[in-house]
Design an enzyme around this catalytic site. Structure first.
Site, PDB file in Angstrom:
ATOM      1  N   HIS A 130      44.359  73.592   7.218  1.00 45.18           N
ATOM      2  CA  HIS A 130      43.574  73.443   6.003  1.00 45.18           C
ATOM      3  C   HIS A 130      44.555  73.487   4.827  1.00 45.18           C
ATOM      4  CE1 HIS A 130      40.856  75.505   8.832  1.00 45.18           C
ATOM      5  NE2 HIS A 130      39.829  75.008   8.168  1.00 45.18           N
ATOM      6  N   GLU A 260      32.916  67.721  12.166  1.00 50.74           N
ATOM      7  CA  GLU A 260      32.825  68.809  13.141  1.00 50.74           C
ATOM      8  C   GLU A 260      31.471  69.498  13.047  1.00 50.74           C
ATOM      9  OE1 GLU A 260      34.990  73.098  13.967  1.00 50.74           O
ATOM     10  OE2 GLU A 260      36.179  71.398  13.248  1.00 50.74           O
ATOM     11  N   GLU A 296      33.612  71.246  18.730  1.00 48.47           N
ATOM     12  CA  GLU A 296      34.144  72.580  19.012  1.00 48.47           C
ATOM     13  C   GLU A 296      33.237  73.259  20.033  1.00 48.47           C
ATOM     14  OE1 GLU A 296      34.761  76.871  16.863  1.00 48.47           O
ATOM     15  OE2 GLU A 296      35.591  75.098  15.847  1.00 48.47           O
ATOM     16  N   HIS A 299      30.998  76.101  18.833  1.00 46.73           N
ATOM     17  CA  HIS A 299      29.914  75.609  17.986  1.00 46.73           C
ATOM     18  C   HIS A 299      28.793  75.012  18.832  1.00 46.73           C
ATOM     19  CE1 HIS A 299      32.696  75.061  14.230  1.00 46.73           C
ATOM     20  NE2 HIS A 299      32.645  76.309  14.662  1.00 46.73           N
ATOM     21  N   ASP A 324      37.956  70.823  19.618  1.00 43.17           N
ATOM     22  CA  ASP A 324      38.508  72.133  19.269  1.00 43.17           C
ATOM     23  C   ASP A 324      38.284  73.051  20.463  1.00 43.17           C
ATOM     24  OD1 ASP A 324      39.451  71.457  16.819  1.00 43.17           O
ATOM     25  OD2 ASP A 324      38.106  72.726  15.660  1.00 43.17           O
ATOM     26  N   ASP A 335      30.419  83.229  16.118  1.00 42.11           N
ATOM     27  CA  ASP A 335      31.509  82.340  16.497  1.00 42.11           C
ATOM     28  C   ASP A 335      32.777  83.162  16.716  1.00 42.11           C
ATOM     29  OD1 ASP A 335      33.097  80.147  16.879  1.00 42.11           O
ATOM     30  OD2 ASP A 335      32.918  79.354  14.863  1.00 42.11           O
ATOM     31  N   ASP A 337      35.520  82.404  18.587  1.00 43.60           N
ATOM     32  CA  ASP A 337      36.766  81.621  18.625  1.00 43.60           C
ATOM     33  C   ASP A 337      37.775  82.180  19.618  1.00 43.60           C
ATOM     34  OD1 ASP A 337      36.073  79.654  16.784  1.00 43.60           O
ATOM     35  OD2 ASP A 337      36.695  80.864  15.074  1.00 43.60           O
ATOM     36  N   ASP A 367      41.527  75.890  18.171  1.00 40.06           N
ATOM     37  CA  ASP A 367      40.844  76.605  17.097  1.00 40.06           C
ATOM     38  C   ASP A 367      40.385  77.944  17.671  1.00 40.06           C
ATOM     39  OD1 ASP A 367      39.566  77.391  14.852  1.00 40.06           O
ATOM     40  OD2 ASP A 367      38.067  75.810  14.828  1.00 40.06           O
TER      41      ASP A 367
END
Length: 464
Positions: A130, A260, A296, A299, A324, A335, A337, A367
């Site tokens: 980012h 996404e 992802e 997600h 992802d 989430d 991750d 991710d």
């Protein structure tokens, strides 16, 4: 893309006080960021070394393509170099040895150097970022852009000819200005600011040779419809994306634009809820030929699907652009991750990727972040090695299933009644209801065969 940043003023960088000989007189880090960590090599399944690949052999050919070309791994800068272990219930638990506690330009450059040492030792030639992960905000947009240019110039130098971004993106969800959204904000000034930020982020992604650009609408949604004009917000979002397409073409950026999907968190309802919802949005606004999806896995599960489901939904609609690679915890409702470690899940993912012919110019971006309790620098390597080995093992298993053919044959037989003249007429749209009614009356009650679900699962498990 949950991000936890170091919160600090942009003060001049200095080395941490307790590092001694690791810092030079000018305050710059000296030597390696990861001393004692070798270049990670493939040693095979019998290896017991944590810092070695057991299943990922980059140059090995699987189904006519090198493993590295099937998988196209990428490291996420935000989790790997900006993650602190903080969560909604607790303060940060880690700060890497090279961190000095600031968010200065000099500190940003040091992180960038650590990033490329990490990539080289891991043997990965792609990274994702980012804009605000890699360079700090300034007091004005002009100063912020200047900060980004300075750090990106160093990244360009460190990349050389072998490394490039898998994708870049603009961080449009953390700053208070985006509390109501970015492209869907009720404030015109915020919409314009977001457009300027995406413009700059797309420019630097293009400059660095990025292969894709991602839109993740973390705040593009609503908390309640009582104060929301959903139709107007969706129209604004479409206009924003149309402008992004136009600017991409204007600057000659040939990368793929990716959306996404995510259902919620931080907003109650995000407009790109899942692959199917996003597909419908793109179709409605005439954007199907301009965007693909970045799926992802965590997600997908938050939206009530499996990762395999959303990947297949994207694939069969020609929209699978990138994955992802992470997973969630079924006992935790947000989430998380986590790095993917489930071999079965990875095998199903790779079955779809193989059917898709691969992901290029997309790939697998990690991710994923270390657990809050994992605080050693070595853990950064171990987590990525584990994730890479899991997907590599999934690729090997999927190849075995395809080469064996039993699962494909089971599916073929299940639909074999449509491999007839009448079936072909139906699938070609040439069988009307009058024709089908006549046949139904002639044939009588149909016989319904077993779906053989347990056999399909047995065949699948035999490959793991």
């Amino acid at each position: 893309m949950n991000v936890f940043f170091f919160i600090a003023n942009a003060v001049p960088e200095t080395c941490p006080a307790d590092l001694g000989e690791k810092c030079g007189e000018d305050g710059e880090w000296e030597g390696e960021f990861f001393p004692g960590i070798p270049e990670i090599k493939y040693e095979g399944p019998s290896s017991k070394k944590p810092l070695a690949y057991k299943w990922y052999n980059a140059e090995e050919v699987i189904l006519g393509k090198k493993m590295k070309d099937w998988l196209r791994f990428s490291v996420a800068f935000w989790h790997t170099f900006r993650g602190t272990g903080g969560d909604p219930f607790g303060a940060p638990t880690k700060s890497w040895p090279w961190e000095d506690g600031t968010n200065s330009i000099d500190m940003a450059k040091r992180r960038m150097r650590a990033n490329f040492e990490f990539l080289n030792k891991l043997g990965v030639d792609r990274w994702c970022f980012h804009d605000r992960d890699i360079a700090p905000d300034g007091k004005t947009l002009e100063e912020t852009n200047s900060n980004l240019d300075e750090v990106v110039a160093l990244a360009k130098e460190l990349q050389g000819d072998k490394i490039r971004p898998l994708w870049g993106t603009a961080q449009l969800f953390m700053h208070p200005r985006y509390m109501h959204g970015a492209a869907t904000s009720s404030e015109l000034g915020v919409y314009a600011y977001a457009a300027a930020q995406v413009k700059k982020a797309m420019e630097v992604t293009h400059y660095l040779g990025g292969e894709n650009y991602v839109f993740w609408g973390g705040r593009e949604g609503y908390q309640t419809l009582l104060n929301t004009d959903m139709e107007r917000e969706l129209d604004h979002l479409a206009s924003f994306l149309e402008a992004a397409v136009a600017y991409k073409k204007k600057i000659g950026f040939n990368g793929t634009l990716l959306i996404e999907p995510k259902p919620q968190e931080p907003t109650k309802h995000q407009y790109d809820w899942d692959a199917a919802t996003t597909l419908n949005f793109l179709r409605k606004y005439g954007l199907l030929g301009e965007f693909k999806l970045n799926i992802e896995c965590n997600h997908a599960t938050l939206s009530g699907h499996s990762c395999h489901h959303d990947i297949e939904t994207a694939r069969i609609n020609g929209l699978l652009g990138n994955i992802d690679a992470n997973t969630g915890d079924p006992q935790v409702g947000w989430d998380t991750d986590q790095f993917m470690t489930d071999i079965g899940e990875a095998t199903m993912v790779m079955l779809s990727v193989i059917k898709n012919g691969g992901l290029a110019p997309g790939g697998f971006n990690f991710d994923a972040k270390l657990r809050r309790e994992s605080t050693d620098v070595e853990d950064l390597f171990i987590s990525h090695i584990g994730g890479m080995d899991t997907l590599a093992r999934g690729l090997r298993n999927a190849a075995k299933l395809i080469e064996d053919g039993s699962l494909a044959e089971l599916v073929r037989k299940r639909y074999s009644s449509f491999d007839t003249e009448l079936g072909h007429q139906i699938e070609a749209g040439k069988a009307d209801f009058e024709m089908l009614e006549k046949i139904a009356m002639e044939w009588g009650e149909p016989k319904v065969a077993s779906a053989k679900q347990e056999l399909a699962e047995m065949i699948f498990q035999s490959a793991l």
